[in-house]
Design an enzyme around this catalytic site. Structure first.
Site, mmCIF file in Angstrom:
data_model
loop_
_atom_site.group_PDB
_atom_site.id
_atom_site.type_symbol
_atom_site.label_atom_id
_atom_site.label_comp_id
_atom_site.label_asym_id
_atom_site.label_seq_id
_atom_site.Cartn_x
_atom_site.Cartn_y
_atom_site.Cartn_z
ATOM 1 C CE1 TYR A 1 -3.944 -2.180 0.275
ATOM 2 C CE2 TYR A 1 -2.387 -3.550 1.482
ATOM 3 C CZ TYR A 1 -3.582 -3.401 0.802
ATOM 4 O OH TYR A 1 -4.406 -4.495 0.652
ATOM 5 C CE LYS A 2 4.113 5.057 -5.353
ATOM 6 N NZ LYS A 2 4.121 5.068 -6.837
#
Length: 419
Positions: A227-228
């Site tokens: 998850y960026k």
């Protein structure tokens, strides 16, 4: 300040209607109503919009296909290419891949499948810019957005407002595209969390949890997804929460060692350093290199990546380093030994057609001591004294602009009103 080197506000992509001669069963009103709780009005609007076979596959899958079959339909052609099949023997690419994992920067790629399959790229990214590129190319991957259109949880009855509905559709489109990429690469897929929420702790955590639930529906394993999250103070706090819940986080927009230290100590799985942007900033602000222990470096951007890797090793953190803003094959070779290199198809192909040597430049890397980053004021002071404050703001502005273009495209071209 003006930044002419980066244009964040290019015009919207266009997507021609994808009309296919495929012999998929017609998506008629009775089928759509039979497999969902859609109203007749909404069903008519969806039927009017859905030209491609990919969305028909999804809707018919909901009539009784297994989850595995639905996931296979999400992945284009339903199969994973053989990695590394056509990497040129003796090429710089082959030698670089022995030292670093190459991640394909899919924004604007002319042939993403070639880079992922034939040239052995091991990981991929999903963001608003990547999805816009997919829509502009009008490939089979537009099914990621089409599938989100008919996702029941994103209809207006469930979402409440138009803005919440649009956010849901974009989240689901990112997840669908991420599931496609997960079928094609051996490594991980990094999926961008809403950049509008970059300074809102609760919003970041809520968004990531929702996307994880969507991946779980598609039976995409947690260990395939990152998850960026931008490296703001609130982003670092969110990383600590999410990593404790088993959501691996990719911390992006890192421009100084203090940001990297804060992210690594919070438990981040991946830290993204922007080599070219850091180099350009220090070229304009050479005096700042002394205060940031980069004055003796041939390339401050490369050295920051090396120092980040050394800090992680020194403090025994679990994070890996990904180098981004890599502008040519020379940059890529200078970063050999970094855990991951984010390369576009031009650089990948340049490396593949060039013979040469490739040495590990990260061996023996060292870093200065970094004090505690547990206070927000200390964190922000470090950003102000480095490229961090200016480049973080510019990076978020560009990402926000891309997301706004994506939202406008969906509203104008794809999403039926009153869905």
């Amino acid at each position: 300040p003006k930044h002419p080197r980066r244009n964040c506000h290019t015009g919207p992509h266009t997507l021609a209607p994808h009309r296919s001669t495929s012999r998929q069963p017609p998506l008629d009103m009775s089928t759509l109503l039979a497999v969902s709780s859609f109203t007749p009005s909404f069903a008519r609007q969806v039927c009017a919009k859905c030209f491609s076979p990919s969305v028909r596959i999804r809707v018919h899958a909901r009539a009784g296909a297994t989850t595995e079959a639905a996931v296979a339909a999400v992945a284009k052609n339903g199969k994973k290419p053989s990695p590394g099949a056509s990497v040129t023997e003796g090429s710089e690419l082959e030698k670089l891949q022995a030292l670093s994992q190459v991640v394909h920067d899919t924004k604007g790629a002319a042939d993403a499948d070639k880079c992922i399959g034939e040239l052995g790229v091991k990981a991929a990214t999903v963001s608003a810019s990547v999805l816009l590129a997919v829509l502009g190319q009008n490939t089979g991957d537009v099914g990621a957005l089409e599938g989100a259109m008919v996702y029941e949880a994103c209809d207006l009855d469930h979402c409440g407002t138009e803005d919440q509905r649009l956010d849901c559709v974009i989240d689901k489109a990112f997840v669908n595209l991420g599931a496609m990429m997960a079928e094609r690469v051996d490594g991980k897929v990094s999926v961008e969390v809403d950049v509008h929420s970059a300074r809102d702790l609760d919003a970041i955590v809520t968004k990531a949890r929702r996307m994880r639930a969507m991946f779980t529906e598609l039976r995409v394993a947690d260990d395939k997804i990152l998850y960026k999250i931008p490296c703001t103070w609130q982003g670092v706090e969110a990383v600590g929460i999410l990593e404790s819940e088993g959501l691996a986080c990719h911390v992006t927009h890192v421009y100084c060692l203090e940001q990297a230290a804060a992210a690594a100590r919070a438990g981040a799985s991946l830290i993204q350093v922007y080599v070219g942007r850091v180099r350009t900033w220090y070229a304009k602000n050479p005096d700042a290199a002394v205060a940031n222990n980069l004055s003796g470096a041939d390339d401050p951007g490369v050295e920051l990546a090396r120092q980040t890797a050394a800090l992680i090793k020194k403090e025994k953190c679990k994070a890996k380093v990904i180098a981004a803003s890599i502008r040519d094959r020379g940059d890529a070779l200078a970063l050999a030994g970094c855990d991951y290199l984010l390369l576009n198809d031009r650089i990948i192909n340049d490396l593949d057609k060039t013979e040469g040597v490739c040495a590990n430049t990260f061996e023996g890397a060292t870093c200065p001591d970094v004090g505690s980053m547990s206070e927000e004021d200390t964190f922000h002071a470090a950003l102000t004294a480095s490229p961090g404050a200016e480049e973080l703001e510019l990076g978020l502005t560009c990402c926000t602009a891309a997301e706004n273009r994506l939202k406008e495209f969906i509203k104008q071209n794809v999403l039926p009103p009153n869905m």
